[in-house]
Design an enzyme around this catalytic site. Structure first.
Site, mmCIF file in Angstrom:
data_model
loop_
_atom_site.group_PDB
_atom_site.id
_atom_site.type_symbol
_atom_site.label_atom_id
_atom_site.label_comp_id
_atom_site.label_asym_id
_atom_site.label_seq_id
_atom_site.Cartn_x
_atom_site.Cartn_y
_atom_site.Cartn_z
ATOM 1 N N GLU A 69 -3.136 -4.589 -2.924
ATOM 2 C CA GLU A 69 -3.646 -5.518 -3.940
ATOM 3 C C GLU A 69 -3.621 -4.895 -5.323
ATOM 4 O O GLU A 69 -3.194 -5.507 -6.305
ATOM 5 C CB GLU A 69 -5.101 -5.920 -3.646
ATOM 6 N N CYS A 84 -10.823 -4.267 0.020
ATOM 7 C CA CYS A 84 -11.908 -3.297 -0.176
ATOM 8 C C CYS A 84 -12.636 -3.598 -1.495
ATOM 9 O O CYS A 84 -12.163 -4.368 -2.337
ATOM 10 C CB CYS A 84 -11.356 -1.876 -0.176
ATOM 11 N N ASN A 123 0.830 -1.216 0.000
ATOM 12 C CA ASN A 123 0.000 0.000 0.000
ATOM 13 C C ASN A 123 0.862 1.262 0.000
ATOM 14 O O ASN A 123 1.926 1.311 0.620
ATOM 15 C CB ASN A 123 -1.018 0.001 1.158
HETATM 16 N N1 THU Z 1 -5.278 -1.438 2.632
HETATM 17 C C1 THU Z 1 -4.721 -2.281 1.713
HETATM 18 O O1 THU Z 1 -3.668 -1.989 1.128
HETATM 19 N N2 THU Z 1 -5.368 -3.428 1.440
HETATM 20 C C2 THU Z 1 -6.464 -3.883 2.117
HETATM 21 O O2 THU Z 1 -6.955 -4.971 1.831
HETATM 22 C C3 THU Z 1 -7.051 -3.069 3.186
HETATM 23 C C4 THU Z 1 -6.528 -1.696 3.292
HETATM 24 C C5 THU Z 1 -4.542 -0.221 2.968
HETATM 25 C C6 THU Z 1 -5.135 1.069 2.481
HETATM 26 C C7 THU Z 1 -4.540 2.049 3.468
HETATM 27 O O3 THU Z 1 -3.224 2.375 3.048
HETATM 28 C C8 THU Z 1 -4.419 1.254 4.753
HETATM 29 O O4 THU Z 1 -4.464 -0.107 4.372
HETATM 30 C C9 THU Z 1 -5.511 1.541 5.754
HETATM 31 O O5 THU Z 1 -6.759 1.368 5.227
#
Ligand code: THU
Length: 157
Positions: free
Chosen positions: A75, A112, A62
């Site tokens: 993802e 998400c 992320n």
């Molecule tokens: N996030 C992801 O990268 N993948 C997920 O499946 C859930 C959420 C990240 C987005 C943001 O950077 C942080 O987690 C908090 O929501």
């Protein structure tokens, strides 16, 4: 009027050792991918790894931004990197893992809706199912196809 039911199918594991060798390797790659996470706002570090049909693995993590909506989940970072760098190789599995304060979360992070949509179109684009493995230190969940995470997929290709 007809009332219908839709069932989803998934496998739950209690530890990474229960996975087959290929899935375990992919989860380990997702754990390694967390090193690339940039999450100064949430402190929630997520790693993702995509296994391509030729056996190669593409990692993502992320990426957050001061303009919050400009950030991207692990993802999608991984799937878009796979599409951009290996457009002719179908992704076959995706593993996701999250950590907080350097500790892998016991229960997996659930993708998400936007990520599910991107996973769904990956299946359409390459004409094959994408397995999804959500990994936690005390629980792992494997879906054989994105349909089990996102029923009634929007798809207008
Ligand atoms: N996030 C992801 O990268 N993948 C997920 O499946 C859930 C959420 C990240 C987005 C943001 O950077 C942080 O987690 C908090 O929501």
């Amino acid at each position: 009027m007809t009332r219908k039911e839709l069932t989803i199918d998934y496998i739950e594991y209690a530890s990474i050792e229960e996975l087959n060798a290929e899935d375990r390797l992919l989860v380990e790659a997702a754990i390694d991918a967390m090193k690339g996470s940039y999450a100064p706002y949430s402190n929630f570090n997520v790693g993702a790894a995509v296994l391509l049909e030729d056996g190669s693995i593409v990692k993502g993590a992320n990426q957050e931004n001061a303009a919050y909506p400009s950030g991207l989940c692990a993802e999608r970072t991984a799937l878009f990197a796979a599409g951009a760098n290996h457009p002719d190789k179908a992704p076959i599995s995706l593993a996701i893992v999250a950590s907080q304060n350097g500790v892998i979360c016991p229960y997996p992070a659930s993708p998400c809706g936007a990520c599910r949509q991107v996973m769904a179109q990956c299946q359409t684009r390459y004409g094959r199912d994408l397995k999804v493995i959500l990994a936690g230190s005390e629980c792992l969940i494997k879906f054989e196809k994105v349909d089990d995470l996102l029923p009634f997929i929007f798809d207008n290709i």
